[in-house]
Motif scaffolding. Structure first.
Motif, mmCIF file in Angstrom:
data_model
loop_
_atom_site.group_PDB
_atom_site.id
_atom_site.type_symbol
_atom_site.label_atom_id
_atom_site.label_comp_id
_atom_site.label_asym_id
_atom_site.label_seq_id
_atom_site.Cartn_x
_atom_site.Cartn_y
_atom_site.Cartn_z
ATOM 1 N N SER A 160 2.222 -33.922 -7.323
ATOM 2 C CA SER A 160 2.663 -33.042 -8.420
ATOM 3 C C SER A 160 3.964 -32.403 -7.983
ATOM 4 O O SER A 160 3.986 -31.629 -7.032
ATOM 5 N N TYR A 161 5.034 -32.706 -8.696
ATOM 6 C CA TYR A 161 6.340 -32.146 -8.319
ATOM 7 C C TYR A 161 6.472 -30.745 -8.872
ATOM 8 O O TYR A 161 5.855 -30.393 -9.883
ATOM 9 N N ALA A 162 7.293 -29.942 -8.196
ATOM 10 C CA ALA A 162 7.499 -28.575 -8.659
ATOM 11 C C ALA A 162 8.108 -28.582 -10.061
ATOM 12 O O ALA A 162 7.955 -27.636 -10.827
ATOM 13 N N THR A 163 8.816 -29.689 -10.407
ATOM 14 C CA THR A 163 9.464 -29.753 -11.732
ATOM 15 C C THR A 163 8.449 -29.907 -12.853
ATOM 16 O O THR A 163 8.796 -29.791 -14.020
ATOM 17 N N GLY A 164 7.209 -30.223 -12.488
ATOM 18 C CA GLY A 164 6.208 -30.422 -13.524
ATOM 19 C C GLY A 164 5.829 -31.881 -13.688
ATOM 20 O O GLY A 164 4.885 -32.204 -14.384
ATOM 21 N N GLU A 165 6.594 -32.784 -13.054
ATOM 22 C CA GLU A 165 6.224 -34.194 -13.129
ATOM 23 C C GLU A 165 5.009 -34.442 -12.235
ATOM 24 O O GLU A 165 4.849 -33.794 -11.208
ATOM 25 N N VAL A 166 4.197 -35.409 -12.637
ATOM 26 C CA VAL A 166 3.052 -35.772 -11.802
ATOM 27 C C VAL A 166 3.036 -37.277 -11.642
ATOM 28 O O VAL A 166 3.088 -38.011 -12.638
ATOM 29 N N TYR A 167 2.972 -37.724 -10.383
ATOM 30 C CA TYR A 167 2.889 -39.168 -10.135
ATOM 31 C C TYR A 167 1.519 -39.449 -9.530
ATOM 32 O O TYR A 167 1.089 -38.774 -8.608
ATOM 33 N N GLU A 168 0.866 -40.459 -10.068
ATOM 34 C CA GLU A 168 -0.466 -40.797 -9.581
ATOM 35 C C GLU A 168 -0.442 -42.282 -9.293
ATOM 36 O O GLU A 168 -0.265 -43.077 -10.208
ATOM 37 N N GLY A 169 -0.586 -42.647 -8.048
ATOM 38 C CA GLY A 169 -0.527 -44.076 -7.750
ATOM 39 C C GLY A 169 -0.331 -44.341 -6.278
ATOM 40 O O GLY A 169 -0.754 -43.557 -5.425
ATOM 41 N N CYS A 170 0.358 -45.449 -5.984
ATOM 42 C CA CYS A 170 0.455 -45.881 -4.592
ATOM 43 C C CYS A 170 1.747 -45.401 -3.947
ATOM 44 O O CYS A 170 2.781 -45.285 -4.599
ATOM 45 N N PHE A 171 1.645 -45.148 -2.644
ATOM 46 C CA PHE A 171 2.800 -44.750 -1.851
ATOM 47 C C PHE A 171 2.935 -45.678 -0.665
ATOM 48 O O PHE A 171 1.976 -46.323 -0.249
ATOM 49 N N GLN A 172 4.137 -45.703 -0.145
ATOM 50 C CA GLN A 172 4.346 -46.376 1.126
ATOM 51 C C GLN A 172 5.546 -45.710 1.770
ATOM 52 O O GLN A 172 6.565 -45.514 1.108
ATOM 53 N N ASP A 173 5.421 -45.326 3.016
ATOM 54 C CA ASP A 173 6.520 -44.654 3.731
ATOM 55 C C ASP A 173 7.096 -43.488 2.928
ATOM 56 O O ASP A 173 8.315 -43.407 2.713
#
Length: 1652
Positions: free
Chosen positions: A1111-1124
């Motif tokens: 959850s970014y401070a800007t209000g965006e939310v990313y839900e999924g995969c990460f790498q590095d």
């Protein structure tokens, strides 16, 4: 008692207990005689009246003896031997009481029986002069509805009244007289009533004199604070008054409300009041009838502040010589020494002036606990009163003094807040007085509290102090607004001292609940003619009133005689007051209207532990030498000389009996004519040991109290005690000492009452509640050793030098050190470590007691265990003392800045390397390395620097010899690793052992947690490699200044932990070898937006990797995969405000933080949805766009724009195919087809919807062409879109990766199964920690999934079913990789086709997507279950399954000759649609409904019309042959003939069956429904025809059409198309296929049906 107890009792010689001895009262030389006729019964309790007595035996039986005038029969004259009270047999009495001429008994169930004289209603029986036999009386609480009977614990009887103490600690009274304490004037009271005045208070004991009553009440805990009112509730007069003189202010709270006094009849009517002034002038209070005393009330109110006579306390010599202190109203300091000591605390300059002014009686100093460090009560209680007082002071005195006072008050507030708890009451040192202002229960109680019947002076210095020490400041304490004192002095006292530690331990619930409380008050009421109420006057009291002068005296037992009262304190002293005609008070001081100390001079000082008050004498039981109890008598002394009787009084109590004559006295009872004692014989030394334990405990308490009052309190009062730190340690030590002291006092009191009782070893407090004792000693030890380590005793010696040197003998006496010229420090040291010796005594006494029992008995075992417990604690604590002294020696030996910075109270030295026994490997030639090991850290000191390594994060291992490191120790800390080389192997072993032990200890917490009773030698183990600890990094570049708290493994964070960086970032989760790895939560503050970025998910090697939510401070939310640390793989990004309709949403594939691959972008603000390829965050490649206005575009995109070839459709089927240059902008060659089939070819340019320029040709196709042909473009839809197999690749790749495959189908199957098992267990474990609990069904699913299906042998249908079951379960939980895959697919599918995506043009796309899912999931399933046949192959039926299955249409047994080998066809549809389709059904069916809207409307209209007809009409209209018409139908369960108006009843079961098509999801289920419908129809027809028959399609179709019409299925078209698109291909030509075709035909038939 069971037999075992009985046997152990006999071991103690039970028969030799409770022997009764009686003698005549009134003489000093007596020979007690055994009471005859009790034949070996153990008497537990006795009670005496004027001429009779009662005995209670162990079996709960009651005996009477003496003159019993109420009995009928010969015994009434005089029973010399005890008579059994038969009425009470079988009731098991637990306590008895005797009044002057009546008796009471209480049974086990709390019922009271009364008998005897009842002339004043004292037996609670109405209109009966005497009660011959014990009669139960009912006591019920009228406040409770229904009426509950009150259970009674204790009784007390007077001459004309009886009091009972209930289980809820309330007093009930009956009889006659003001001594009942009831609000009534009608006597006798024969129905027991509650003494309301003490309701709500905890009453501990009651006692009745002839005409007065006493109650011992527990002080209120300090918690319940209420604001103190400003005016008296009764006479509305101000409670605190202020009078200003020329140069000072008198503030007084000595308001006395006259309404509390009730007069007896012989006194004049008007209220009499003995004013404070007269008391001060030394007039006798007993002159209350004298004229000058009867001042009118008004004047009394005026006299509050003593204006009439300028003689105030501290005014120097000009006051009367007999000024306040020894006057009747006040016994604050009965001796000069007390005054001196007291004043030395406040101000020495006052000393001289006071001394001339005080006339004291030459008495022995009696240790009263008035010496108090001046602490006012908590400031918070009634600040308003304080402020108003300050304001009024200002006007009176002038601003200067008041400023001082306000400053004082403020600094006081600070001090009080600094010490946190409301300060407990300062004066009474041992906690008897209630700490702090008490909560005043109600108006009556308050009036009683502020009544000062002792005739107070105005508040002079002593008075304010007295109030504080006595009552624990019942009002707002003024910190020294002293009357007639110079402003300089005011300022001095006003300055709040920092060291105001309360020596009364704060309310400790646990000990108070288990042991008798010492915080008590004495309340008295009744007739006071002889001063027996103790209020300093001779007035009667109708209601209980607190005897203020006994506040804080720790009274533990009260006795009331004829006209006098005795109070026994925890310090084994007796206060007596009341009639002293026969010398029964044990002292000759006057006046006797207030409590004074009785002088019982036993061999061992004041060792009184039991008292009894008779008619006109008192008995005291005190300790003699050898701990034997001696009986002292005080009262009438009759001597016979020359046969003349001479009566005289005892001057002080005289020794009457010593133990040696008759045995160990346990109880003493006094009455009228007789005295009685209960005696135990000392069998096997058991009784003697108990007496020794009790006696030594009481003396020990006396000694601790002495130390507290004579040493600790003065020490705390000294100025300049050094740093705040030292003072704090001293205070901590003092308060722990007080706590221990209080516990010992309680224990002494409990042992005294233990000796009165049954004396069962196992109910000894040191056995039952040993934890209390062990903890208190351990706590005290910790604080006293901390004080020692910080050099406290040396620091004390300097400021305290003159105080200590003055009291040298006292100190030596208290510390039991007799050597000559000892140093002060050593004396103090010995003094404060003295209490620990008591532990050995406990152990020894318990061992002595144990020897009185059989070795096998449980008592022996318990006593033995406890004894070793105390012994091992003593050893442990002495070890702690040695450690402390060793550490102190180290600090003295190495003074300096560095060591000072290391010096901490809890820190102890273990060893250090100043002997050069340890050096650093590879150290420079001239470097100095000094290693110091403390119990919490290893310090490495060099020339000017030192580094501290906390032990909790230190690992040590010995290096192996062969590496050339001969005596090396490897030390590992989170950021350093070094090798220490020791000079010798012995040195190496020593250091290795010391460090290991220290680390182990540091990890376990405190070393106090020894196993009690384990003898202290717990086997040492190596400290664990894996452990929990807290650490702050100081140089690691990534973690610098971060604090880590969690699990460690060999110097690296490993396991669960929390890491906080200095800049506010925080990670909480799992670590592996020093890096974040596994599941964790991370926050990073965003300074600009003043919010946090927040990530929850998986990590690998310190980076975000795997699935997570950011959850970014800007209000965006990313839900999924990460790498590095980057978004990589499949993910969903919601942008914009987190409202329910966020402005945009992207779901799809990411590469290195950018959108790349296939993705769906929903631009909610523009109302467009893009489904297609991405590259570098831009739309690039093929894609489809739909808008909320029904436009549809598919084609090529380049850099976010429609560029290249594409097809555009509008809602009304206008189609453009051709070139585009920008969004919705046509540019170049193309064809435009209109809905009616006309088209234009040519060049187009312009934006769609706002005028398009066309250069081209218009075509009108020939009118005869088949108009069913849709425009070609519509048939080609989907060609330019992304192929379904290219979609959501990342989602499937992720699933394959989870199974451990690089690419689809490449990998080891068993490894895949392992990965599934691991995923399930880790997910489950993680869910255990999460707040949402898994449901039970979910847990069961998970458990069943942990079993891997095994396959051996040929593949059968059963195995196929097992696989199907496994898949259904797996897809049920997102914790399984397949379940996760399905969940994600459902999410992306809904995301694509809901909302703007619900566009009918997307139907075919949606169907293709589902088919693609099926294909790709089937591939996964076949990878996991390799023996599953491939798509379309059959599993042979077992022979039994095919037999006898009749075909629906042909009727012959179906041999299926034309079809291939019969069996079950394996398809991805059949296997996976049941799992997938129900989840995707809503969006998919919606698309079907939209697509078929027009034709369904026509169909529905027709259905509605035809359904208006009756069954007959409809059947004939549809051309159903009459023979198939049902003759009867079942209507509401009964059979009826079909008539012309029957409607909706024919073929009802078939209709119902068909309606279920809407409630099923998969085509297979829907086909089954159709098949069942056909079977229902056949069934119906069979019933009608009653014969076998075969359907032909011509017969069947009309009947089925009828059923379809009657079923009224709204979206039949959608259902038909769905089945058609998704049914198993192999079913099309089978039976179900034919039936489905029939349904489809019906659907089209209905649309085109012409109603004629």
């Amino acid at each position: 008692m069971d037999s075992q107890e009985r046997s152990s009792e006999e071991a103690e010689g039970a028969k030799e207990r409770g022997l009764v001895y009686v003698w005549k009262a009134g003489s000093c030389s007596v020979t007690p005689e055994r009471l005859p006729g009790l034949s070996g019964k153990t008497v537990l309790q006795a009670a005496l009246g004027i001429h009779h007595g009662l005995l209670l035996t162990e079996g709960g039986e009651v005996y009477s003896f003496g003159k019993l005038p109420w009995r009928s029969g010969p015994e009434e004259l005089c029973a010399n031997s005890p008579i059994l009270e038969n009425t009470l047999l079988g009731h098991h009495v637990i306590t008895v009481a005797a009044g002057s001429f009546h008796n009471g008994a209480v049974t086990e169930s709390g019922v009271v029986y009364m008998w005897g004289n009842n002339s004043a209603g004292q037996c609670a029986v109405a209109n009966q002069a005497c009660v011959p036999e014990p009669q139960p009386i009912s006591i019920s609480d009228s406040e409770t509805s229904p009426l509950l009977s009150v259970r009674i614990l204790q009784l007390a009887c007077g001459e004309e009244h009886t009091l009972a103490l209930s289980l809820s600690r309330e007093i009930w009274a009956w009889g006659s007289g003001c001594q009942l304490g009831l609000i009534t004037t009608t006597f006798p009271v024969t129905k027991p009533q509650k003494v309301e005045h003490l309701a709500g208070r905890v009453v501990l004991q009651i006692a009745c004199g002839a005409y007065h009553s006493l109650a011992l009440v527990q002080c209120l805990p300090v918690q319940e604070m209420k604001p103190i009112p400003e005016r008296c509730n009764h006479c509305s007069q101000l409670l605190i008054t202020m009078t200003d003189k020329e140069d000072h202010v008198i503030i007084s709270d000595s308001h006395c409300c006259p309404l509390g006094v009730a007069l007896s009849d012989n006194q004049p009517e008007n209220r009499v009041f003995c004013s404070s002034l007269e008391t001060l002038e030394g007039k006798s209070v007993t002159g209350s009838q004298s004229e000058d005393c009867q001042k009118p009330l008004v004047e009394e109110h005026m006299l509050v502040a003593l204006e009439s006579d300028g003689a105030s306390m501290l005014s120097g010599n000009d006051g009367q010589e007999d000024s306040g202190i020894s006057s009747p109203g006040n016994i604050l300091f009965p001796d000069k020494k007390g005054v001196k000591e007291y004043l030395s605390l406040s101000d020495r300059s006052l000393n001289e002036s006071l001394q001339k002014n005080i006339c004291t009686e030459p008495e022995q100093p009696s240790q009263e606990e008035q010496l108090g460090a001046c602490i006012p009560g908590p400031p918070g209680t009634s600040t308003s009163a304080l402020n108003s007082l300050v304001a009024s002071c200002a006007s009176a005195v002038g601003v200067r003094v008041v400023a001082t006072y306000e400053a004082g008050a403020l600094s006081l507030k600070k001090v009080m807040n600094f010490y946190g708890t409301p300060s407990s009451e300062p004066g009474s040192q041992s906690g008897g007085g209630s700490p702090g202002p008490e909560a005043l229960k109600d108006s009556r109680e308050e009036q009683v509290r502020l009544e000062s019947m002792q005739g107070k002076k105005s508040s002079s210095l002593v008075d304010i102090r007295e109030e504080e020490s006595e009552g624990g400041s019942r009002r707002l304490s003024l910190p020294g607004l002293l009357s007639q004192v110079s402003p300089r002095l005011l300022r001095k006292v006003g300055r709040a001292k920092m060291r105001t530690v309360a020596l009364t331990p704060t309310y400790s619930g646990e000990a108070d609940a288990l042991l008798p409380s010492l915080r008590t008050e004495v309340w008295s009421w009744g007739k006071g003619k002889e001063g027996q109420l103790g209020h300093g006057d001779v007035l009667p009291r109708l209601q209980p009133l607190c005897v203020k002068s006994l506040d804080g005296k720790e009274v533990i037992h009260l006795s009331a005689g004829g006209h006098h009262s005795l109070a026994l304190t925890a310090k084994s002293q007796v206060y007596s007051w009341g009639s002293n005609i026969s010398g029964q008070l044990g002292h000759l001081n006057s006046p006797t209207t207030v409590p004074r100390l009785a002088k019982v001079l036993s061999m061992c000082g004041d060792g009184v532990w039991s008292t009894a008050a008779g008619l006109d004498y008192s008995l005291f039981l005190a300790d003699e030498e050898d701990f034997q109890p001696g009986l002292y008598y005080s009262g009438q002394e009759t001597t016979t000389e020359n046969n003349l009787y001479e009566n005289s009084c005892t001057k002080s109590p005289v020794l009457l009996l010593s133990c040696s004559k008759i045995g160990y006295i346990s109880n003493v009872i006094a009455g009228g004519d007789n005295c009685l004692v209960l005696v135990d014989k000392n069998v096997m030394g058991y009784i003697a040991s108990l007496h020794e334990l009790a006696s030594t405990e009481r003396r020990f308490y006396f000694k601790l109290s002495e130390i507290k009052s004579q040493v600790l309190r003065p020490l705390l009062g000294l100025d300049n005690l050094g740093s705040a730190n030292t003072i704090q340690l001293l205070q901590e030590m003092a308060s722990r000492f007080s706590k221990l002291c209080y516990l010992i006092g309680q224990h002494g009191a409990s042992l005294s009452s233990f000796l009165h009782g049954v004396k069962e070893a196992r109910s000894l407090a040191i056995l039952k509640h040993s934890g209390l004792f062990l903890d208190s000693y351990t706590e005290y030890c910790t604080s006293v050793t901390n004080f020692l380590v910080m050099g406290g005793f040396m620091l004390l010696a300097k400021p305290a030098i003159d105080f200590l040197s003055k009291n040298q003998e006292l100190l030596q006496k208290l510390s039991e050190k007799n050597e000559e010229n000892l140093q002060l420090v050593e004396v103090l040291n010995a003094l404060f470590f003295m209490p620990f010796g008591r532990l050995h005594n406990y152990a020894r006494t318990l061992l002595k007691l144990a020897t009185c029992f059989e070795v096998a008995s449980p008592e022996y075992q318990k006593l033995q265990d406890s004894s070793s417990c105390y012994e091992s604690l003593a050893v442990h604590l002495s070890r702690k003392r040695k450690e402390a002294e060793y550490t102190l020696g180290f600090w003295k030996t190495f003074p300096g800045k560095m060591t000072d910075s290391l010096r901490k109270p809890e820190r102890r030295l273990i060893c250090e390397s100043s002997n050069r026994g340890l050096s650093l490997q590879h150290a420079g030639r001239f470097s100095v390395n000094w290693f110091i090991l403390f119990n919490d850290a290893l310090v490495h000191a060099q020339f000017s620097t030192h580094h501290i390594f906390p032990l909790s994060t230190l690992w040590v291992e010995a290096l192996s010899e062969e590496a050339g490191n001969v005596n090396g120790l490897k030390i590992t800390t989170p950021e350093e690793q070094f090798v220490l080389v020791s000079s010798t192997p012995q040195e190496k072993t020593k250091w290795l052992r010391s460090i290991s032990q220290a680390v182990d200890q540091a990890l376990k917490g405190t070393s106090d947690l020894i196993l009690y009773g384990a003898g202290g030698n717990v086997p040492r183990q190596e400290p664990p490699i894996s452990r929990s600890a807290k650490y702050t990094f100081y140089k690691d570049p990534r973690f610098k200044d971060a604090v880590y708290d969690g699990r460690w493994l060999s110097g690296k964070p490993h396991g669960r932990g929390i890491l906080k960086w200095a800049d506010g970032r925080m990670y909480s989760g799992t670590f592996r070898t020093g890096l974040e790895d596994g599941y964790g939560e991370y926050r990073a503050p965003n300074k600009a937006l003043n919010k946090d970025d927040h990530y929850v998910g998986y990590w690998k090697e310190g980076k975000m990797c795997g699935h997570g939510v950011y959850s970014y401070a800007t209000g965006e939310v990313y839900e999924g995969c990460f790498q590095d640390n980057m978004r990589h793989g499949h993910g969903l990004l919601r942008s914009g405000k987190l409202t329910s309709s966020s402005p945009s949403m992207f779901i799809g594939q990411w590469t290195m933080d950018k959108k790349s691959g296939y993705g769906v972008f929903d631009d909610i603000t523009r109302g467009e949805k893009y489904m297609g390829m991405w590259q570098d965050d831009l739309c690039q490649g093929n894609g489809v766009v739909v808008t909320q206005f029904g436009l549809y575009y598919e084609g090529a995109f380049s850099t976010n724009k429609m560029m290249g070839t594409g097809i555009l459709l509008s809602e009304d089927d206008t189609v453009y195919e051709g070139e585009f240059s920008d969004n919705w902008t046509l540019s170049g060659k193309g064809t435009l087809t209109l809905p009616n089939g006309d088209y234009i070819e040519g060049l187009f340019s312009g934006e769609w919807g706002s005028g398009i320029k066309i250069t081209g040709t218009y075509f009108k196709p020939s009118l005869y062409e088949n108009d069913k042909d849709k425009p070609k473009a519509l048939r080609k839809l989907g060609i330019l879109a992304v192929p379904p197999d290219e979609k959501w690749k990342a989602v499937f790749e992720e699933c394959w990766n989870q199974l451990g495959c690089e690419s689809p189908g490449q990998g080891d199957r068993w490894k895949a199964w392992d990965n599934i098992a691991v995923a399930l267990t880790t997910n489950r474990r993680q869910h255990k920690d999460s707040p949402e609990l898994l449901s039970r069904s979910h847990t069961q699913t998970l458990e069943s999934l942990e079993f891997i299906p095994q396959h051996i042998g040929a593949f059968t249908l059963e195995k196929y079913e097992n696989i199907k079951k496994y898949l259904i379960k797996a897809c049920d939980t997102p914790l399984h990789p397949l379940g996760k895959l399905v969940e994600t697919l459902v999410a992306v599918y809904r995301m694509t086709y809901v909302g703007v995506g619900a566009n009918r043009r997307l139907l075919q796309e949606a169907v293709r997507e589902i088919k693609s899912y099926l294909k790709r999931i089937f591939q996964l399933v076949r990878f996991l279950f390799p023996d599953l046949p491939e798509e379309g192959s059959t599993i042979p039926f077992l022979a039994t399954e095919t037999k006898g299955r009749r075909s629906f249409c042909s009727g012959k047994s179906d041999s299926r000759s034309e079809s291939p080998e019969p069996g079950y066809v394996v398809t991805s549809f059949g296997l996976l649609l049941p799992v997938l389709l129900p989840r995707l059904y809503p969006p998919l069916f919606m698309l079907y409904a939209l697509d078929n809207e027009r034709e369904e409307d026509i169909y529905w209209e027709c259905v509605l019309r035809l359904n208006k007809q009756t069954d007959m009409a409809l059947l004939s209209f549809l051309g159903v042959q009459a023979k198939f018409w049902p003759g009867t139908v079942s209507i509401l369960g009964e059979s009826r003939k079909v008539s012309s108006n029957t409607k909706d009843y024919c073929f009802a079961s078939a209709v119902e069956c068909l309606q279920q098509i809407s409630t099923t999801f998969t085509p297979a289920d829907k086909l089954k429904v159709i098949q069942q419908t056909f079977e229902e129809i056949s069934q119906n027809v069979l019933e009608t025809l009653q014969e076998d028959f075969l359907w032909s399609m011509d017969d069947l179709f009309p009947v089925f059409l009828y059923v379809v019409l009657r079923a009224r299925i709204r979206n039949l078209g959608s259902e038909v198309h769905l089945i058609e698109d998704l049914m198993d291909p192999y079913l099309q030509h089978g039976e179900q296929g034919i039936m489905f075709t029939t349904l489809k035909a019906c659907y089209y038939q209905i649309q085109h049906e012409k109603l004629t």
